[in-house]
Design a protein around this motif. Structure first.
Motif, mmCIF file in Angstrom:
data_model
loop_
_atom_site.group_PDB
_atom_site.id
_atom_site.type_symbol
_atom_site.label_atom_id
_atom_site.label_comp_id
_atom_site.label_asym_id
_atom_site.label_seq_id
_atom_site.Cartn_x
_atom_site.Cartn_y
_atom_site.Cartn_z
ATOM 1 N N UNK A 284 17.258 14.895 13.358
ATOM 2 C CA UNK A 284 16.796 13.550 13.727
ATOM 3 C C UNK A 284 16.529 12.662 12.516
ATOM 4 N N UNK A 285 15.694 13.111 11.586
ATOM 5 C CA UNK A 285 15.304 12.275 10.443
ATOM 6 C C UNK A 285 16.502 11.855 9.603
ATOM 7 N N UNK A 286 17.392 12.805 9.370
ATOM 8 C CA UNK A 286 18.565 12.536 8.535
ATOM 9 C C UNK A 286 19.509 11.542 9.218
ATOM 10 N N UNK A 287 19.696 11.691 10.536
ATOM 11 C CA UNK A 287 20.561 10.773 11.284
ATOM 12 C C UNK A 287 19.998 9.350 11.243
ATOM 13 N N UNK A 288 18.685 9.228 11.390
ATOM 14 C CA UNK A 288 18.057 7.902 11.350
ATOM 15 C C UNK A 288 18.243 7.262 9.970
ATOM 16 N N UNK A 289 18.107 8.048 8.904
ATOM 17 C CA UNK A 289 18.322 7.527 7.545
ATOM 18 C C UNK A 289 19.749 6.996 7.388
ATOM 19 N N UNK A 290 20.720 7.757 7.921
ATOM 20 C CA UNK A 290 22.122 7.337 7.821
ATOM 21 C C UNK A 290 22.362 6.032 8.585
ATOM 22 N N UNK A 291 21.809 5.946 9.792
ATOM 23 C CA UNK A 291 22.003 4.749 10.621
ATOM 24 C C UNK A 291 21.356 3.534 9.960
ATOM 25 N N UNK A 293 20.865 3.143 6.786
ATOM 26 C CA UNK A 293 21.641 2.774 5.591
ATOM 27 C C UNK A 293 22.861 1.926 5.956
ATOM 28 N N UNK A 294 23.327 2.047 7.212
ATOM 29 C CA UNK A 294 24.464 1.242 7.690
ATOM 30 C C UNK A 294 24.015 -0.146 8.153
ATOM 31 N N UNK A 295 22.697 -0.335 8.302
ATOM 32 C CA UNK A 295 22.190 -1.609 8.804
ATOM 33 C C UNK A 295 22.335 -1.749 10.305
ATOM 34 N N UNK A 296 22.511 -0.627 11.024
ATOM 35 C CA UNK A 296 22.691 -0.652 12.475
ATOM 36 C C UNK A 296 21.359 -0.412 13.189
ATOM 37 N N UNK A 297 21.289 -0.819 14.450
ATOM 38 C CA UNK A 297 20.079 -0.602 15.252
ATOM 39 C C UNK A 297 20.172 0.750 15.956
ATOM 40 N N UNK A 298 19.021 1.253 16.392
ATOM 41 C CA UNK A 298 19.036 2.544 17.072
ATOM 42 C C UNK A 298 17.822 2.691 17.987
ATOM 43 N N UNK A 299 17.949 3.623 18.929
ATOM 44 C CA UNK A 299 16.833 4.051 19.763
ATOM 45 C C UNK A 299 16.948 5.563 19.927
ATOM 46 N N UNK A 300 15.844 6.213 20.207
ATOM 47 C CA UNK A 300 15.846 7.682 20.321
ATOM 48 C C UNK A 300 15.394 8.084 21.722
ATOM 49 N N UNK A 301 16.184 8.935 22.365
ATOM 50 C CA UNK A 301 15.800 9.516 23.653
ATOM 51 C C UNK A 301 15.587 11.016 23.437
ATOM 52 N N UNK A 302 14.384 11.475 23.773
ATOM 53 C CA UNK A 302 14.070 12.894 23.594
ATOM 54 C C UNK A 302 14.313 13.642 24.907
ATOM 55 N N UNK A 457 20.511 17.555 3.929
ATOM 56 C CA UNK A 457 21.689 16.837 3.454
ATOM 57 C C UNK A 457 22.832 16.956 4.449
ATOM 58 N N UNK A 458 23.736 15.989 4.398
ATOM 59 C CA UNK A 458 24.953 16.022 5.206
ATOM 60 C C UNK A 458 26.146 16.023 4.255
ATOM 61 N N UNK A 459 27.284 16.455 4.756
ATOM 62 C CA UNK A 459 28.479 16.546 3.920
ATOM 63 C C UNK A 459 29.287 15.243 3.996
ATOM 64 N N UNK A 460 29.993 14.966 2.935
ATOM 65 C CA UNK A 460 30.858 13.780 2.899
ATOM 66 C C UNK A 460 32.266 14.225 2.512
ATOM 67 N N UNK A 461 33.282 13.705 3.213
ATOM 68 C CA UNK A 461 34.679 14.034 2.916
ATOM 69 C C UNK A 461 35.228 13.124 1.824
ATOM 70 N N UNK A 462 36.263 13.585 1.165
ATOM 71 C CA UNK A 462 36.956 12.738 0.193
ATOM 72 C C UNK A 462 37.652 11.613 0.947
#
Length: 651
Positions: A284-291, A293-302, A457-462
């Motif tokens: 959860x925390x890592x996904x929110x950081x990524x979103x 960083x993109x400047x996109x909006x989000x909501x979380x459903x548990x 951390x998450x992985x990034x492709x070339x």
């Protein structure tokens, strides 16, 4: 460093008779030595290059300020001190620390710089200097092209306003179901799955529920007339195509070393107005950081788990096969063990389905359906079962708690145990899900109910356009790996791609062709499939075109006798070859041939169905006398044969 600068370097090599012996690295081998040093370095390799390693350490320790060390060195002969130090390093396993230090600090450039000064290799080093200068330029080019902010690698997505809906929860909590309900109501959309089997399940479900949906994976395309929805494996996402809605399933896989980069690319680069992301709580925390960083909006459903998950206290001392019950899923971690366990169950008249990665996905689907319909009592599976497969499992039984992860054998971690165990207690069928283990009951219990540790951390492709830079494809991939990743990102494991690119470059360095070939999924460890892969490249690069029908005939279902004890393995290999033929034809060939390839693959699957329906898998057997062995027996030789062979050796 001094030895690389001044001495002749010897490594283990094979002579003309195939015998191993120490050989001075040849002029042709200097480049390979410099390039491969970091990858190959281990305790044995260091000792080969530096047989007097203990003496070298003694000389280094004389520079120490520690009086105890200096007293030790001066108290006896250098040879004795050297032996004591080497014994200590081996016994304490600190030799691994030295190896790790060298791996981190001795790059190809450093090795090359030392050898440039070595009088034995001056001429060849000067020749190699041009190669190293080109590599340095390539490194600088890739380094300057790589932005500090990885979101800039996806400019088309940055022009959109995207909204994310994060579905966070454990397995069996309805995350994917809720996301798919929304997808069905969208004008158009795409579902991205971790496995072909899951892509097929959602494709099938949407079409049954009146939403025309196509399926596109690396090995198959089923285009439904009038469809505006698509079900695909994550690797097939086209970052230039725009959708109203996307569903990214099992997004915690973004942290996976092998495939995680595809999830990262989808989250950062998918062009959809609304994106549903299904993931476990640790992501959860890592996904929110990524979103963010993109400047996109989000909501979380548990999402809460629909049925409770408990350890089966009545099966603390689980016994195989007497403790096996209807509705069990028995978990092991290799194809061989799946077969051995299933064969032993069949010997006790327990009907079972089998599920593992190298089975064709339609066979896995059918095996799962047999279990779901009650035609079989239990399912024997690898951890492939943990990735979203919805089966009526009452109890998960870990028959093994150690798995090979592609590098080494290691114990299961908490995330893996939670993912697999979570498949127990299918909502609407069972009120409770149970978990037990053949070994390490308390360990599994501890891992299952431990606190979630957030992913770091998450992985990034070339990026695809990097492969078009000036340089060998293998060198571009290696250079990308050497550049440190930013923030909470890491470079995914592309070692297989590097191995494949090098193998193709040995045949001929046609970079345009190689870039296309490395996109085709291939197992370089399978001699048959990798052999066909290399042969097809060899024919194309020499101006020909391979005879696809001939390959199909060579690996057709008709060539395999279903009564052969290796029939399943041969058919699985044949299916993998047909998967390659499909991918190859889609990129290089005539689309008219695709249907015939799929027909041939279907025949292979049908023969596998026949074999599995017989419920007569081969038990593990002694390699010498053929005696049947229990699945958990560690060796390939029975005790009697072992004693006989030991007796013969003695006498």
């Amino acid at each position: 460093m001094e030895i690389l600068r001044t001495e002749k370097i010897y490594v283990d090599a094979r002579n003309e008779f195939g015998k191993k012996e120490k050989q001075d690295i040849s002029s042709a081998g200097v480049e390979k030595f410099c390039r491969d040093f970091q990858r190959r370095v281990n305790g044995t390799y260091i000792n080969q290059i530096m047989p007097e390693m203990g003496h070298v350490i003694v000389d280094a320790l004389w520079e120490s300020d520690n009086t105890e060390i200096l007293e030790f060195l001066s108290s006896g002969r250098k040879k004795v001190a050297s032996k004591i130090i080497m014994k200590y390093l081996r016994d304490s396993k600190h030799l691994k620390d030295i190896v790790a230090y060298i791996k981190d600090n001795v790059s190809e450039q450093i090795i090359f710089e030392q050898i440039m000064k070595n009088p034995y290799y001056l001429r060849v080093a000067r020749r190699y200097q041009k190669i190293m200068e080109a590599k340095k330029l390539l490194f600088e080019n890739i380094e300057t092209s790589t932005p500090d902010d990885y979101t800039k690698l996806f400019p088309l997505a940055r022009k959109m306003e995207r909204h994310f809906i994060l579905h966070i929860g454990p397995t069996n909590s309805g995350k994917t179901y809720q996301a798919m309900e929304d997808l069905k109501s969208a004008k158009n959309g795409i579902y991205l799955a971790p496995l072909r089997l899951l892509a097929y399940e959602q494709y099938e479900r949407m079409n049954k529920e009146g939403v025309p949906c196509s399926m596109i994976t690396g090995e198959e395309r089923i285009l439904m007339p009038g469809s505006f929805h698509q079900s695909s494996t994550i690797e097939m996402l086209d970052l230039e195509e725009e959708w109203e809605m996307a569903v990214i399933d099992e997004a915690q896989m973004a942290a996976d070393r092998q495939r995680g980069g595809y999830w990262t690319s989808a989250i950062l680069g998918a062009r959809a107005k609304t994106i549903h992301v299904c993931a476990s709580g640790d992501a959860e925390d890592l996904l929110i950081r990524m979103i963010k960083s993109c400047g996109d909006s989000y909501e979380v459903e548990y999402h809460e788990r629909k049925t409770p998950l408990v350890m089966d206290e009545n099966a603390k001392e689980f016994d195989f096969p007497s403790g096996v019950q209807r509705g069990d899923a028995l978990i092991v971690f290799s194809r061989k063990d799946v077969h051995s366990v299933a064969a032993e169950l069949q010997q006790h008249d327990i009907k079972c389905s089998i599920v593992y990665g190298s089975l064709p996905y339609d066979v896995r689907h059918r095996e799962a359906k047999k279990f779901a319909d009650g035609d079989t009592e239990v399912v024997v599976a690898t951890d492939a079962i943990g990735m979203g497969m919805n089966l009526p499992i009452r109890r998960i039984v870990f028959l093994q708690t150690i798995k090979f992860d592609g590098v080494d054998e290691r114990p299961l971690n908490s995330s893996e145990v939670k993912q697999i165990a979570g498949r127990a207690g299918r909502y609407g069928i069972y009120d409770t899900g149970y978990v037990t283990s053949y070994y390490d009951y308390e360990t599994i219990e501890g891992l299952l109910f431990s606190r979630l540790v957030p992913l770091r951390q998450v992985m990034i492709n070339i990026p695809e356009d990097f492969l078009h830079k000036d340089g060998r494809v293998s060198e571009i991939l290696e250079t990308w790996n050497k550049i440190p990743a930013e923030k909470y990102y890491n470079k995914g494991d592309i070692s297989e791609k590097i191995i494949v690119a090098r193998a193709l470059e040995k045949i001929r360095d046609n970079r345009e062709l190689i870039r296309k070939f490395i996109r085709i999924p291939i197992d370089d460890g399978n001699k048959d499939t990798f052999g066909v892969f290399l042969d097809y490249y060899r024919i194309l690069v020499n101006g020909g075109y391979p005879d696809i029908y001939r390959t199909m005939a060579e690996y057709s279902a008709e060539t395999v006798d279903e009564n052969d004890k290796n029939a399943l393995l041969m058919l699985e290999t044949a299916s993998a070859v047909y998967d390659f033929l499909y991918s190859f034809t889609r990129i290089f060939g005539n689309a008219d041939k695709l249907g015939k390839i799929l027909d041939g693959k279907r025949l292979i699957s049908e023969k596998i169905f026949k074999i599995l329906d017989k419920q007569e898998l081969n038990m593990k057997a002694c390699a010498y006398c053929g005696k049947k062995l229990k699945w958990s027996y560690k060796y390939n030789m029975c005790q009697e044969c072992f004693r006989k062979r030991r007796y013969l050796r003695k006498h």
